[in-house]
Design a protein around this motif. Structure first.
Motif, mmCIF file in Angstrom:
data_model
loop_
_atom_site.group_PDB
_atom_site.id
_atom_site.type_symbol
_atom_site.label_atom_id
_atom_site.label_comp_id
_atom_site.label_asym_id
_atom_site.label_seq_id
_atom_site.Cartn_x
_atom_site.Cartn_y
_atom_site.Cartn_z
ATOM 1 N N ILE A 94 0.831 -1.205 0.000
ATOM 2 C CA ILE A 94 0.000 0.000 0.000
ATOM 3 C C ILE A 94 0.866 1.256 0.000
ATOM 4 O O ILE A 94 0.572 2.235 -0.694
ATOM 5 N N GLU A 95 1.952 1.227 0.760
ATOM 6 C CA GLU A 95 2.862 2.373 0.757
ATOM 7 C C GLU A 95 3.503 2.541 -0.615
ATOM 8 O O GLU A 95 3.675 3.672 -1.089
ATOM 9 N N ARG A 96 3.826 1.445 -1.266
ATOM 10 C CA ARG A 96 4.434 1.515 -2.599
ATOM 11 C C ARG A 96 3.466 2.099 -3.627
ATOM 12 O O ARG A 96 3.882 2.678 -4.636
ATOM 13 N N LEU A 97 2.170 1.947 -3.361
ATOM 14 C CA LEU A 97 1.163 2.524 -4.247
ATOM 15 C C LEU A 97 0.991 4.024 -4.025
ATOM 16 O O LEU A 97 0.171 4.666 -4.676
ATOM 17 N N GLY A 98 1.747 4.584 -3.102
ATOM 18 C CA GLY A 98 1.694 6.019 -2.852
ATOM 19 C C GLY A 98 0.541 6.456 -1.981
ATOM 20 O O GLY A 98 0.131 7.620 -2.021
ATOM 21 N N ILE A 99 0.019 5.552 -1.169
ATOM 22 C CA ILE A 99 -1.130 5.854 -0.324
ATOM 23 C C ILE A 99 -0.669 6.037 1.117
ATOM 24 O O ILE A 99 0.023 5.178 1.668
ATOM 25 N N LYS A 100 -1.049 7.150 1.703
ATOM 26 C CA LYS A 100 -0.699 7.420 3.089
ATOM 27 C C LYS A 100 -1.643 6.674 4.022
ATOM 28 O O LYS A 100 -2.825 6.539 3.751
ATOM 29 N N MET A 101 -1.086 6.210 5.136
ATOM 30 C CA MET A 101 -1.877 5.463 6.105
ATOM 31 C C MET A 101 -1.742 6.097 7.477
ATOM 32 O O MET A 101 -0.793 6.825 7.759
ATOM 33 N N ILE A 102 -2.721 5.788 8.306
ATOM 34 C CA ILE A 102 -2.711 6.260 9.681
ATOM 35 C C ILE A 102 -2.589 5.046 10.588
ATOM 36 O O ILE A 102 -3.453 4.166 10.577
ATOM 37 N N GLN A 103 -1.502 4.981 11.343
ATOM 38 C CA GLN A 103 -1.379 3.877 12.293
ATOM 39 C C GLN A 103 -2.150 4.237 13.556
ATOM 40 O O GLN A 103 -1.883 5.233 14.214
ATOM 41 N N THR A 104 -3.132 3.434 13.876
ATOM 42 C CA THR A 104 -3.976 3.727 15.032
ATOM 43 C C THR A 104 -3.691 2.828 16.221
ATOM 44 O O THR A 104 -4.139 3.099 17.322
ATOM 45 N N GLN A 105 -2.946 1.746 15.994
ATOM 46 C CA GLN A 105 -2.650 0.833 17.091
ATOM 47 C C GLN A 105 -1.376 0.056 16.777
ATOM 48 O O GLN A 105 -1.293 -0.643 15.773
#
Length: 509
Positions: A94-105
């Motif tokens: 997902i990171e390689r697809l250029g999508i930012k993520m939010i780590q919640t836990q």
């Protein structure tokens, strides 16, 4: 039209795109077929969060044992191992697809399986890895963004997408080895035949084939208002195209059948509460069915420790086991005041509300204006039973015992936490009829640890693989113990199927 490729993937959801990514990384020619005119599977086009087990043997081994135990040791341990070993690749992809993520836990090793991280769901499912949220863009969902970016990436790397083109047949040679597929373009009606050496079925569940649903799950899907006489299911993803196409093709080739189960939760149907998607709510009454008060079946009997009413897998299983597959949450005027003045006991994060407002007004609107047949408000228990169909003698007997538990502060039947014991004595009385709801189904195709589709004798069909919801019974157990969060598992299984298909292609080159 005749085409040629190395690998054909049936379905462009989370499992399909992951399989394509793995195969392209190994230099293989890939074609992705999707029956809908847009990319992405049913559940992947929704608000999305996922777990990622770290690429660390201690984390993987601990999660493996937790998940295997959760299945009552009835799952295929080799399939569970594929998941835990490939889970970390989801985050990287997902990171390689250029999508930012939010780590919640962030889950440390010693916290794997800790119920406090489970948010009501089984700890084995919700507390075995780091938790991430993929935010949407504009009005779009995070899952749809993943599928869109994945399609662009796959095409950029040389893969081909065949949208609006369902696969109608999987071809094998005289030795039973996969050697092609047939498909048809929905718009042009052009028939397509593709020569290939391997196929990965990643086509999802059976939710929209009503005959299959009745035959394999026992549920009768009537309509989005659950009209009918019980044992019905609310379909949370209408028009998803989940008609068991992959299962039917695997069975046609002699693939063994695994159990099929509904992956979903409890839901009071419309009209007036939720839209065809349960994420779209019209009022606050959706939150009431999360609460840990008194739940009974049609006979007026309790059937579960209501403190797990926000555990959607557990409460849904409990409801499915009741007569006609239906249940009721029942509360009185004092509890209504508690919800409005003190606030809710459980709050589902998708429907954030701390205190409810004007419950009687909302019930009256649903009953009188919307014509909802699953919501009730009466002055007496006798009237409540007459309108709802709950057996009056059974409910009155239950209330005698239950109200005594509330007075004594101890649930002698199911041991519910005393803080959730609220008596039902003072009118007006309220009730909501609650059914099971389905996001999708899991299961149907039996696979081995290499994600190969296998026959009843356990031997693999050469060149045929499956990943995603259609084989998930092998992960949860057969019969399944209950499923959730398909995106968590679909992507790792897609990577595993892609890798195994490439091993097969290279071995037989």
């Amino acid at each position: 039209m005749r085409l040629k490729t190395d690998l054909v993937i049936m379905g462009s959801g989370m499992a399909g795109i992951s399989a394509a990514d793995a195969a392209l990384a190994r230099g293989k020619k890939v074609m992705v077929f999707e029956k809908k005119p847009y990319q992405g599977g049913a559940v992947s086009n929704c608000p999305i969060a996922y777990l990622s087990i770290r690429n660390d043997k201690d984390f993987q081994n601990t999660a493996f044992h937790l998940l295997y135990e959760y299945s009552n040791y009835n799952a295929n341990p080799s399939v569970i191992r594929q998941y835990v070993n490939n889970s970390w690749r989801t985050k990287e992809y997902i990171e390689r697809l250029g999508i930012k993520m939010i780590q919640t836990q962030k889950l440390e090793l010693e916290d794997i399986g800790n119920p406090k991280y489970a948010d009501g769901f089984p700890p084995a499912i919700m507390a075995h890895g780091d938790f991430y949220l993929v935010p949407g863009r504009g009005k779009g969902h995070g899952g749809a963004l993943i599928c869109l970016n994945a399609m662009k990436d796959i095409i950029k790397r040389g893969g081909q997408y065949m949208l609006n083109t369902p696969i109608t047949d999987i071809l094998v040679d005289e030795n039973g080895k996969v050697n092609g597929v047939k498909a048809v373009n929905n718009e042009t009606k052009e028939e397509i035949e593709v020569e290939c050496e391997a196929v990965i079925i990643a086509s999802g569940g059976i939710m929209e084939d009503r005959e299959m649903m009745k035959k394999y799950t026992g549920f009768t899907f009537t309509d989005y208002n659950c009209s009918g006489d019980g044992n019905v299911l609310f379909n949370c993803y209408p028009n998803s195209g989940q008609t068991g196409d992959g299962q039917k093709l695997a069975w046609k080739l002699g693939g063994a059948q695994s159990a099929i189960a509904v992956s979903g939760h409890n839901l009071v149907p419309g009209p007036g509460i939720v839209a065809s998607s349960p994420w779209i709510v019209y009022n606050e009454t959706r939150t009431i069915q999360e609460q840990p008060y008194l739940w009974v079946n049609k006979n007026g009997e309790r059937f579960i420790d209501e403190s797990i009413s926000n555990n959607h897998m557990a409460i849904s299983t409990g409801i499915a086991n009741q007569p006609n597959g239906e249940s009721y949450i029942v509360f009185d005027e004092d509890t209504r005041r508690h919800l409005e003045e003190d606030g809710v006991d459980y709050m589902y994060f998708i429907f954030p509300v701390e205190k409810l407002t004007d419950i009687p007004g909302q019930f009256k609107t649903l009953i009188n204006e919307k014509g909802n047949k699953h919501v009730f408000m009466t002055d007496t228990i006798e009237e409540l039973c007459a309108q709802s169909g709950i057996d009056q003698a059974g409910l009155e007997e239950t209330l005698d015992r239950y109200n005594g538990y509330c007075d004594n502060g101890e649930d002698e039947e199911f041991g519910k936490d005393a803080k959730y014991l609220r008596p039902v004595r003072k009118g007006p009385f309220y009730a909501m009829r609650v059914f099971c709801a389905g996001y999708d189904t899991i299961g149907g195709i039996k696979v081995n640890g290499k994600m190969q589709v296998i026959r009843e004798d356990g031997k693999a069909i050469p060149g045929l693989y499956a990943a995603g919801d259609n084989m998930m019974s092998e992960f949860y157990g057969n019969p399944p113990t209950g499923g959730s969060a398909g995106a968590y598992f679909a992507m790792p299984f897609g990577f595993a199927a892609g890798d195994s298909a490439c091993d097969y292609l290279e071995k037989n080159a």
